[in-house]
Enzyme design. Structure first.
Site, PDB file in Angstrom:
ATOM      1  N   ASP A 109       0.869  -1.187   0.000  1.00 40.75           N
ATOM      2  CA  ASP A 109       0.000   0.000   0.000  1.00 40.75           C
ATOM      3  C   ASP A 109       0.905   1.236   0.000  1.00 40.75           C
ATOM      4  OD1 ASP A 109      -2.142   1.690   0.259  1.00 40.75           O
ATOM      5  OD2 ASP A 109      -2.654   1.131   2.283  1.00 40.75           O
TER       6      ASP A 109
ATOM      7  N   LYS B  66      -1.003  -1.576  -4.670  1.00 38.03           N
ATOM      8  CA  LYS B  66      -2.003  -0.513  -4.821  1.00 38.03           C
ATOM      9  C   LYS B  66      -1.425   0.638  -5.615  1.00 38.03           C
ATOM     10  CE  LYS B  66      -5.300  -0.841  -1.177  1.00 38.03           C
ATOM     11  NZ  LYS B  66      -5.822  -0.288   0.071  1.00 38.03           N
TER      12      LYS B  66
ATOM     13  N   ARG C  38     -10.533 -13.372   5.724  1.00 42.03           N
ATOM     14  CA  ARG C  38      -9.279 -13.933   5.201  1.00 42.03           C
ATOM     15  C   ARG C  38      -9.542 -15.193   4.383  1.00 42.03           C
ATOM     16  NH1 ARG C  38      -4.980 -11.280   7.772  1.00 42.03           N
ATOM     17  NH2 ARG C  38      -5.277 -10.779   9.964  1.00 42.03           N
TER      18      ARG C  38
END
Ligand code: 5GP
Length: 185
Positions: A105, A133, A167
């Site tokens: 990220d 990302k 998950r």
């Protein structure tokens, strides 16, 4: 309402898409590490599914270890201040290490981990990230091995959680509005 699939707004990557990309990456790793016995380091807990699948897609005499980190900050944003909750059991000196991460990220977590791992003198160190990302990196990190580039949206599934849930979804998707409590930027 099953409270698992029914919480998903949009499927970003299907189980089939993930499976075929992971097989491709496994073969790439197998080729690049031919004649070597790399150590795959899974970053707990998000990387568990990816690590389990990619190691099985890679026919090498590899070893597996885990490191668990906590990033100070909220459940949906990382701060870059990282605490090691569980360290590696293996010695990295002279080893070919592949750091396996679920999602890159801001890059702050991996940046910290890479610096930390380098001090342990591995023979080589590469990053293998399932998701990267777009447009969020605060540090320039280009993983040698990456599965998919994804939009800047909070995603769950295939190891990725929200508040420890989701998950076990076989795909990656976004959550319906109202499920993530905190406003994302
Ligand atoms: P970074 O330090 O690169 O900003 O954050 C990395 C970690 O934040 C990931 O390993 C993951 O645990 C968490 N993270 C970042 N984006 C997402 C996301 O979209 N969904 C989930 N579930 N976790 C995320």
């Amino acid at each position: 309402m099953d409270g698992l699939h029914s919480d998903i707004d949009e499927v970003v990557l299907s189980a089939e898409q993930i499976k075929s990309r992971v097989i491709e990456l496994g073969l790439e790793l197998e080729k690049d590490y031919q004649g070597k016995s790399p150590l795959f380091v899974g970053i707990l807990r998000g990387a568990i599914m990816f690590l389990a699948d990619i190691t099985r897609a890679c026919q090498l005499p590899l070893a597996v270890d885990f490191i668990a980190v906590a990033s100070y900050g909220s459940s949906t944003r990382s701060s870059g201040v990282v605490r090691i909750l569980k360290d590696l059991d293996e010695d990295l000196r002279g080893r070919h290490v592949i750091l396996v991460e679920d999602i890159l990220d801001t890059g702050l977590t991996l940046n910290y981990l890479i610096k930390n791992m380098r001090t342990r003198q591995p023979a080589s160190l590469e990053i293998c990230a399932l998701l990267v990302k777009q447009g969020k990196q605060k540090v320039i990190l280009e993983p040698r091995y990456q599965g998919f580039k994804v939009e800047d949206k909070f995603v769950v599934g295939y190891g990725l959680d929200y508040d420890e849930r989701y998950r076990n979804l076989p795909y990656v998707g976004t959550l319906k509005p109202g499920i993530v409590e905190e406003e994302l930027d």
